[in-house]
Design a protein around this motif. Sequence first.
Motif, PDB file in Angstrom:
ATOM      1  N   SER A 341       0.813  -1.229   0.000  1.00 22.41           N
ATOM      2  CA  SER A 341       0.000   0.000   0.000  1.00 22.41           C
ATOM      3  C   SER A 341       0.837   1.266   0.000  1.00 22.41           C
ATOM      4  N   ASP A 342       2.150   1.131   0.002  1.00 28.72           N
ATOM      5  CA  ASP A 342       3.040   2.301  -0.004  1.00 28.72           C
ATOM      6  C   ASP A 342       3.285   2.733  -1.446  1.00 28.72           C
ATOM      7  N   PRO A 343       3.004   4.012  -1.793  1.00 32.66           N
ATOM      8  CA  PRO A 343       3.229   4.466  -3.179  1.00 32.66           C
ATOM      9  C   PRO A 343       4.677   4.317  -3.631  1.00 32.66           C
ATOM     10  N   ASN A 344       5.609   4.343  -2.674  1.00 31.10           N
ATOM     11  CA  ASN A 344       7.015   4.185  -3.039  1.00 31.10           C
ATOM     12  C   ASN A 344       7.345   2.771  -3.520  1.00 31.10           C
ATOM     13  N   ALA A 346       5.152   0.970  -5.470  1.00 36.88           N
ATOM     14  CA  ALA A 346       4.129   0.678  -6.478  1.00 36.88           C
ATOM     15  C   ALA A 346       4.639  -0.378  -7.457  1.00 36.88           C
ATOM     16  N   GLY A 347       3.824  -1.378  -7.698  1.00 35.13           N
ATOM     17  CA  GLY A 347       4.190  -2.447  -8.618  1.00 35.13           C
ATOM     18  C   GLY A 347       4.765  -3.675  -7.957  1.00 35.13           C
ATOM     19  N   ILE A 348       5.045  -3.595  -6.645  1.00 34.63           N
ATOM     20  CA  ILE A 348       5.683  -4.743  -5.989  1.00 34.63           C
ATOM     21  C   ILE A 348       4.749  -5.947  -5.932  1.00 34.63           C
ATOM     22  N   ALA A 349       3.431  -5.697  -5.931  1.00 37.19           N
ATOM     23  CA  ALA A 349       2.475  -6.808  -5.837  1.00 37.19           C
ATOM     24  C   ALA A 349       2.573  -7.737  -7.037  1.00 37.19           C
ATOM     25  N   VAL A 350       2.787  -7.203  -8.224  1.00 39.28           N
ATOM     26  CA  VAL A 350       2.810  -8.042  -9.419  1.00 39.28           C
ATOM     27  C   VAL A 350       4.130  -8.792  -9.556  1.00 39.28           C
ATOM     28  N   PHE A 351       5.218  -8.250  -8.983  1.00 32.69           N
ATOM     29  CA  PHE A 351       6.529  -8.893  -9.138  1.00 32.69           C
ATOM     30  C   PHE A 351       6.829  -9.892  -8.027  1.00 32.69           C
ATOM     31  N   THR A 352       6.181  -9.752  -6.879  1.00 30.28           N
ATOM     32  CA  THR A 352       6.492 -10.639  -5.744  1.00 30.28           C
ATOM     33  C   THR A 352       6.207 -12.111  -6.044  1.00 30.28           C
ATOM     34  N   PRO A 353       5.025 -12.487  -6.561  1.00 31.72           N
ATOM     35  CA  PRO A 353       4.825 -13.914  -6.873  1.00 31.72           C
ATOM     36  C   PRO A 353       5.793 -14.443  -7.920  1.00 31.72           C
ATOM     37  N   LEU A 493      14.552  -9.064  -0.732  1.00 34.91           N
ATOM     38  CA  LEU A 493      15.440  -8.466  -1.724  1.00 34.91           C
ATOM     39  C   LEU A 493      14.671  -7.573  -2.693  1.00 34.91           C
ATOM     40  N   LEU A 494      13.449  -7.964  -3.051  1.00 36.25           N
ATOM     41  CA  LEU A 494      12.647  -7.139  -3.954  1.00 36.25           C
ATOM     42  C   LEU A 494      12.245  -5.832  -3.293  1.00 36.25           C
ATOM     43  N   ALA A 495      11.827  -5.904  -2.032  1.00 36.19           N
ATOM     44  CA  ALA A 495      11.490  -4.677  -1.306  1.00 36.19           C
ATOM     45  C   ALA A 495      12.709  -3.769  -1.158  1.00 36.19           C
ATOM     46  N   LEU A 496      13.874  -4.360  -0.905  1.00 40.12           N
ATOM     47  CA  LEU A 496      15.100  -3.572  -0.804  1.00 40.12           C
ATOM     48  C   LEU A 496      15.432  -2.912  -2.138  1.00 40.12           C
ATOM     49  N   SER A 497      15.252  -3.637  -3.235  1.00 39.13           N
ATOM     50  CA  SER A 497      15.519  -3.064  -4.560  1.00 39.13           C
ATOM     51  C   SER A 497      14.577  -1.905  -4.856  1.00 39.13           C
ATOM     52  N   PHE A 498      13.298  -2.066  -4.536  1.00 39.27           N
ATOM     53  CA  PHE A 498      12.336  -0.981  -4.749  1.00 39.27           C
ATOM     54  C   PHE A 498      12.697   0.235  -3.899  1.00 39.27           C
ATOM     55  N   HIS A 499      13.137  -0.016  -2.681  1.00 38.36           N
ATOM     56  CA  HIS A 499      13.494   1.105  -1.797  1.00 38.36           C
ATOM     57  C   HIS A 499      14.711   1.852  -2.335  1.00 38.36           C
ATOM     58  N   ILE A 500      15.712   1.120  -2.821  1.00 38.03           N
ATOM     59  CA  ILE A 500      16.904   1.771  -3.382  1.00 38.03           C
ATOM     60  C   ILE A 500      16.535   2.554  -4.640  1.00 38.03           C
ATOM     61  N   LEU A 501      15.680   1.964  -5.474  1.00 32.05           N
ATOM     62  CA  LEU A 501      15.249   2.661  -6.685  1.00 32.05           C
ATOM     63  C   LEU A 501      14.481   3.935  -6.348  1.00 32.05           C
ATOM     64  N   TRP A 502      13.693   3.887  -5.284  1.00 31.71           N
ATOM     65  CA  TRP A 502      12.987   5.100  -4.859  1.00 31.71           C
ATOM     66  C   TRP A 502      13.965   6.155  -4.362  1.00 31.71           C
ATOM     67  N   LEU A 503      15.019   5.723  -3.640  1.00 31.32           N
ATOM     68  CA  LEU A 503      16.000   6.668  -3.119  1.00 31.32           C
ATOM     69  C   LEU A 503      16.765   7.360  -4.243  1.00 31.32           C
ATOM     70  N   ARG A 507      11.994   5.373  -9.550  1.00 30.13           N
ATOM     71  CA  ARG A 507      10.608   4.942  -9.549  1.00 30.13           C
ATOM     72  C   ARG A 507       9.625   6.104  -9.696  1.00 30.13           C
ATOM     73  N   ASP A 508      10.104   7.353  -9.525  1.00 34.05           N
ATOM     74  CA  ASP A 508       9.182   8.482  -9.525  1.00 34.05           C
ATOM     75  C   ASP A 508       8.426   8.615 -10.835  1.00 34.05           C
ATOM     76  N   SER A 509       9.115   8.363 -11.939  1.00 34.21           N
ATOM     77  CA  SER A 509       8.497   8.580 -13.241  1.00 34.21           C
ATOM     78  C   SER A 509       7.875   7.325 -13.822  1.00 34.21           C
ATOM     79  N   ASP A 510       7.913   6.211 -13.035  1.00 39.75           N
ATOM     80  CA  ASP A 510       7.479   4.940 -13.588  1.00 39.75           C
ATOM     81  C   ASP A 510       6.081   4.540 -13.149  1.00 39.75           C
ATOM     82  N   VAL A 511       5.536   5.232 -12.185  1.00 34.48           N
ATOM     83  CA  VAL A 511       4.250   4.846 -11.652  1.00 34.48           C
ATOM     84  C   VAL A 511       3.155   5.554 -12.423  1.00 34.48           C
ATOM     85  N   GLY A 512       2.241   4.744 -12.961  1.00 33.44           N
ATOM     86  CA  GLY A 512       1.149   5.313 -13.729  1.00 33.44           C
ATOM     87  C   GLY A 512       0.005   5.707 -12.842  1.00 33.44           C
ATOM     88  N   ASP A 513      -1.133   5.931 -13.473  1.00 37.78           N
ATOM     89  CA  ASP A 513      -2.314   6.313 -12.718  1.00 37.78           C
ATOM     90  C   ASP A 513      -2.789   5.155 -11.867  1.00 37.78           C
TER      91      ASP A 513
END
Length: 513
Positions: A341-344, A346-353, A493-503, A507-513
């Motif tokens: 549910s964290d906007p930072n 976004a997209g982790i739900a589809v990649f986790t499985p 590891l996926l959550a860590l990668s998303f967090h680093i990408l946000w830092l 990820r700022d320009s990759d999240v759609g509506d």
Amino acid sequence: MAAPAEHREAPQANGAALPAVPPACGAAPARAQPLEFLASDGDAVEVVVLESRANAKGVREEDALLENGSQSNESDDTSTDRGPEPASPLKETSFSIGLQVLFPFLLAGFGTVAAGMVLDIVQHWDVFKYVTEVFILVPALLGLKGNLEMTLASRLSTAANIGQMDTPKELWKMITGNMALIQVQATVVGFLASIAAVIFGWIPDGHFSIDHAVLLCASSVATAFIASLVLGMIMIGVIIGSRKMGINPDNVATPIAASLGDLITLALLSGISWGLYKELESKAYVNPLVCAFFIALLPIWIIMAKRNAATREVLYSGWEPVIIAMAISSVGGLILDRTVSDPNFAGIAVFTPVINGVGGNLVAVQASRISTYLHMSGMPGESPETAPRKCPSPCSTFFSSADVNSRSARVLFLLVVPGHLVFLYTISSMRGGHTTLTPIFILFYMTAALLQVLILLYIADWMVHWMWGRDLDPDNFSIPYLTALGDLIGTGLLALSFHILWLIGDRDSDVGD
């Protein structure tokens, strides 16, 4: 004149007869036992009787090494030459391993992609918004394919490879016992997973709802029971079909178990939880009734599993791995619950499985192969000469030229990058997760995926041999731990990668509506 000694025959280990001769006429073999008889004139005459050297265990191990449990016997030939034997799975080349694994691996991967797309859609449903603990159930219930279906596939693959499913009677006995066993395990694990979800959801927020707790219990138990029933039947068909087609079941059974496992389990969880949530206000009695129904069926499955010697031991001693694996997967679910549910993120739900499923599929294939390899050399607790060290070095795990399991580890590891590229392209084409795949994102994602599989394959090499030395059957104990660790390591590891990408701002320009 001494009367001639009576001519006797003594059996040899191979079933042929060899006439006994006096020591003066031929050298007595080792372990020969001389017997004395008195001739008519009082002279003692020795007759050598050969002792049979047949060993029941040796015969049993020799039969296990033959893939179809058969060998050529010719009564008029006392030599050790035998007819052509079926190809052993331990003599596979890297190409044959890769060829057999590739199709089920891709099929399993597309199954995880479909599961990810489903999760990306259902995360916006009311039941996932207002009963967020359902997210904690996702890795635990998806992990049932590792706790139950993959363990079932590995157990049946080993039984098929060593000739324990060759007759219709043996086949039917193995099917009924194992199906009853996984129903017991699914019901219990589903119930415990719901308790873990309630606890993990209550600790951070300090909020507890009895209605939500019963909803989680009913959804979890019903999903686990139905999914295990369907997938168990599919697994049995796959293994029987593999044997008839001359394919090693170890290479195809576990990936196919996962190919439909994630999708079926997640679809069932979403549909059942949504339906029960709708009935929560008007018909509150439905949820406890569903729980009571599936729990009431437990004695039936327990009685059926106890009647089968092959599953009786697992019924008593096989709970530790599935329960601990469920707890480990639930920790991964807690990470997913906090990030989805964290906007930072976004997209982790589809990649986790996808990342969890691919890692679990590959390590399950490797664990099943190592287990079959050890079963062909003896029984758990023994130390066959062909087994490597219990604490292998990374070099021996991945770069040994003589070890067939090292060869398969290299093949499985090399499948990670091309496989994930195909799956990422599929997700991107379907606009999954409202996410654009940038080169920096692919780099971080691939790094996480490679590191996850590298760790899992090494742990598998150590864990399977360690359990074997502790007199534990790896088919029943190793895969639940390994797939649960795959869920935890992959999600982390996926959550860590998303967090680093946000830092770094990717990820700022990759999240759609």
